[in-house]
Scaffold this motif. Sequence first.
Motif, PDB file in Angstrom:
ATOM      1  N   ARG A  43      40.431  51.690 -36.598  1.00 55.37           N
ATOM      2  CA  ARG A  43      41.870  51.406 -36.679  1.00 55.37           C
ATOM      3  C   ARG A  43      42.684  52.490 -35.976  1.00 55.37           C
ATOM      4  O   ARG A  43      43.667  52.207 -35.280  1.00 55.37           O
ATOM      5  CB  ARG A  43      42.313  51.277 -38.130  1.00 55.37           C
ATOM      6  N   ILE A  44      42.271  53.738 -36.162  1.00 53.10           N
ATOM      7  CA  ILE A  44      42.973  54.854 -35.516  1.00 53.10           C
ATOM      8  C   ILE A  44      42.865  54.738 -33.999  1.00 53.10           C
ATOM      9  O   ILE A  44      43.848  54.885 -33.279  1.00 53.10           O
ATOM     10  CB  ILE A  44      42.425  56.206 -36.011  1.00 53.10           C
ATOM     11  N   ALA A  45      41.664  54.467 -33.498  1.00 52.00           N
ATOM     12  CA  ALA A  45      41.464  54.339 -32.051  1.00 52.00           C
ATOM     13  C   ALA A  45      42.335  53.226 -31.483  1.00 52.00           C
ATOM     14  O   ALA A  45      42.931  53.380 -30.402  1.00 52.00           O
ATOM     15  CB  ALA A  45      39.986  54.087 -31.740  1.00 52.00           C
ATOM     16  N   SER A  46      42.441  52.120 -32.195  1.00 53.41           N
ATOM     17  CA  SER A  46      43.295  51.004 -31.736  1.00 53.41           C
ATOM     18  C   SER A  46      44.764  51.408 -31.700  1.00 53.41           C
ATOM     19  O   SER A  46      45.484  51.101 -30.743  1.00 53.41           O
ATOM     20  CB  SER A  46      43.128  49.794 -32.658  1.00 53.41           C
ATOM     21  N   ALA A  47      45.210  52.117 -32.738  1.00 54.56           N
ATOM     22  CA  ALA A  47      46.607  52.568 -32.779  1.00 54.56           C
ATOM     23  C   ALA A  47      46.889  53.562 -31.663  1.00 54.56           C
ATOM     24  O   ALA A  47      47.952  53.505 -31.024  1.00 54.56           O
ATOM     25  CB  ALA A  47      46.915  53.185 -34.139  1.00 54.56           C
ATOM     26  N   LEU A  48      45.964  54.463 -31.399  1.00 58.24           N
ATOM     27  CA  LEU A  48      46.154  55.438 -30.318  1.00 58.24           C
ATOM     28  C   LEU A  48      46.175  54.743 -28.961  1.00 58.24           C
ATOM     29  O   LEU A  48      46.949  55.117 -28.078  1.00 58.24           O
ATOM     30  CB  LEU A  48      45.066  56.506 -30.359  1.00 58.24           C
ATOM     31  N   SER A  49      45.323  53.727 -28.784  1.00 63.29           N
ATOM     32  CA  SER A  49      45.313  52.970 -27.525  1.00 63.29           C
ATOM     33  C   SER A  49      46.659  52.311 -27.277  1.00 63.29           C
ATOM     34  O   SER A  49      47.151  52.297 -26.145  1.00 63.29           O
ATOM     35  CB  SER A  49      44.213  51.909 -27.552  1.00 63.29           C
ATOM     36  N   ALA A  50      47.254  51.772 -28.327  1.00 62.16           N
ATOM     37  CA  ALA A  50      48.546  51.110 -28.205  1.00 62.16           C
ATOM     38  C   ALA A  50      49.657  52.086 -27.814  1.00 62.16           C
ATOM     39  O   ALA A  50      50.643  51.690 -27.195  1.00 62.16           O
ATOM     40  CB  ALA A  50      48.904  50.403 -29.513  1.00 62.16           C
ATOM     41  N   GLU A  51      49.504  53.347 -28.171  1.00 57.53           N
ATOM     42  CA  GLU A  51      50.524  54.373 -27.896  1.00 57.53           C
ATOM     43  C   GLU A  51      50.085  55.361 -26.817  1.00 57.53           C
ATOM     44  O   GLU A  51      50.663  56.430 -26.672  1.00 57.53           O
ATOM     45  CB  GLU A  51      50.835  55.150 -29.184  1.00 57.53           C
ATOM     46  N   LEU A  52      49.055  55.003 -26.038  1.00 58.52           N
ATOM     47  CA  LEU A  52      48.441  55.945 -25.104  1.00 58.52           C
ATOM     48  C   LEU A  52      49.425  56.536 -24.107  1.00 58.52           C
ATOM     49  O   LEU A  52      49.444  57.751 -23.892  1.00 58.52           O
ATOM     50  CB  LEU A  52      47.276  55.277 -24.373  1.00 58.52           C
TER      51      LEU A  52
END
Length: 121
Positions: free
Chosen positions: A98-107
Amino acid sequence: MCPTLLDVSTPAGLGFSWNGRWRRIAKTYPLGFICYTTRMPSILRFEGLRVVIYPNDHRPAHVHVIGKGSEAVFVLNCPSGPPNLRESYHFKASELNRIASALSAELLALCAKWREIHGNY
């Protein structure tokens, strides 16, 4: 005297690293307390987690994700991503996904903030 004292046994959620990496920005006081002398700005908050870029940190571009009793470090792979997990302490695999997905969205925003603080990636 420091206005805020944190117990050394306090998990990473309050800025303490289990491997002691950030002791260099802290003063140690008697009875196992640490006084932090450098501000640790939160760049992003989501699901009760803080995403932090430390001003005195090193390349490659990466963020520290801090939660209650947990911490993870993700290399951003700026500017195109995706973020990769470098290390994790006490997060479950499902939380890391979930964290990786959230970081990808805000990259893009995270990379821009890293560049603002540190210059090149």
